[in-house]
Design a protein around this motif. Structure first.
Motif, PDB file in Angstrom:
ATOM      1  N   ALA A  66       0.694  -1.093   0.114  1.00  0.00           N
ATOM      2  CA  ALA A  66       0.071  -0.137  -0.203  1.00  0.00           C
ATOM      3  C   ALA A  66       1.045   1.238  -0.148  1.00  0.00           C
ATOM      4  CB  ALA A  66      -0.925  -0.012   1.075  1.00  0.00           C
ATOM      5  N   GLY A  67       2.022   1.304   0.777  1.00  0.00           N
ATOM      6  CA  GLY A  67       3.026   2.363   0.823  1.00  0.00           C
ATOM      7  C   GLY A  67       3.486   2.723  -0.714  1.00  0.00           C
ATOM      8  N   VAL A  68       3.776   1.496  -1.498  1.00  0.00           N
ATOM      9  CA  VAL A  68       4.432   1.632  -2.633  1.00  0.00           C
ATOM     10  C   VAL A  68       3.006   2.156  -3.591  1.00  0.00           C
ATOM     11  CG1 VAL A  68       5.169   0.484  -4.894  1.00  0.00           C
ATOM     12  CG2 VAL A  68       6.117  -0.026  -2.443  1.00  0.00           C
ATOM     13  N   LEU A  69       1.946   1.720  -3.305  1.00  0.00           N
ATOM     14  CA  LEU A  69       1.008   2.353  -4.417  1.00  0.00           C
ATOM     15  C   LEU A  69       0.761   4.000  -4.058  1.00  0.00           C
ATOM     16  CD1 LEU A  69      -1.377  -0.979  -4.343  1.00  0.00           C
ATOM     17  CD2 LEU A  69      -0.065   0.126  -6.362  1.00  0.00           C
ATOM     18  N   LEU A  70       0.576   4.145  -2.899  1.00  0.00           N
ATOM     19  CA  LEU A  70       0.324   5.440  -2.490  1.00  0.00           C
ATOM     20  C   LEU A  70       1.572   6.381  -3.023  1.00  0.00           C
ATOM     21  CD1 LEU A  70      -1.449   7.603  -1.048  1.00  0.00           C
ATOM     22  CD2 LEU A  70      -0.016   6.913   1.273  1.00  0.00           C
TER      23      LEU A  70
END
Length: 177
Positions: A66-70
């Protein structure tokens, strides 16, 4: 995308990618801290793994993904919500300042606790940020209202033209062929 979003999302996400990688690589470091928080959650969410170490690793994996996507601006609202969902138990497990025995540890843990609350606020704002585009809910409501308006227009048009059309049809029927 605005410059603030372009810079702000990766900055917000960086802490989760780094912390998530740490949890994935060495979950045993935080498993003892996570145990009192994971057990009550596991009772309410039975699909979670049996071992706390696996739950920590799963949470870390969610934080990395989720951090990479955000950070990349892909599915930012969903990513921010996923990060927020992992941040609450992480904060409750890792920064229990109320249980600290000495004043310096308590003060340090309180700072980390409040930092995580601030990050949670940022994630909630990011989850609500449509990036200048209307949300799916707004678009669906707007489309539904447009369809209702069009249906009303068709209904009024049919009513307005039905009488004269019937009259013309009646006249044509009386005329000799």
């Amino acid at each position: 995308m605005s410059l603030l979003r372009l810079v702000g999302r990766p900055l917000l996400a960086s802490m989760f990618v780094a912390g998530g990688m740490s949890s994935v690589r060495s979950p045993k470091d935080v498993t003892p801290l996570a145990e009192p928080v994971v057990n009550p959650i596991r009772e309410r969410v039975p699909v979670l793994p049996e071992r706390t170490e696996q739950v920590v690793r799963l949470s870390g994996g969610v934080q990395v993904a989720a951090g990479v996507l955000l950070g990349l601006g892909r599915m930012p609202r969903l990513s921010a919500l996923a990060l927020a969902a992992t941040l609450v138990p992480t904060t409750l497990a890792g920064h229990r300042y109320w249980d600290a025995e000495d004043d310096s540890t308590r003060a340090q843990q309180r700072i980390h606790f409040l930092k995580n609350l601030s990050m949670l606020g940022g994630l909630l704002i990011a989850a609500d940020d449509t990036g200048g585009a209307p949300s799916m809910l707004w678009r669906s409501r707007h489309t539904a209202r447009g369809l209702q308006r069009n249906a009303g227009l068709v209904r009024r048009t049919v009513r307005a033209t039905a009488g004269p059309a019937a009259a013309v049809g009646g006249i044509k029927a009386r005329l000799p062929h």
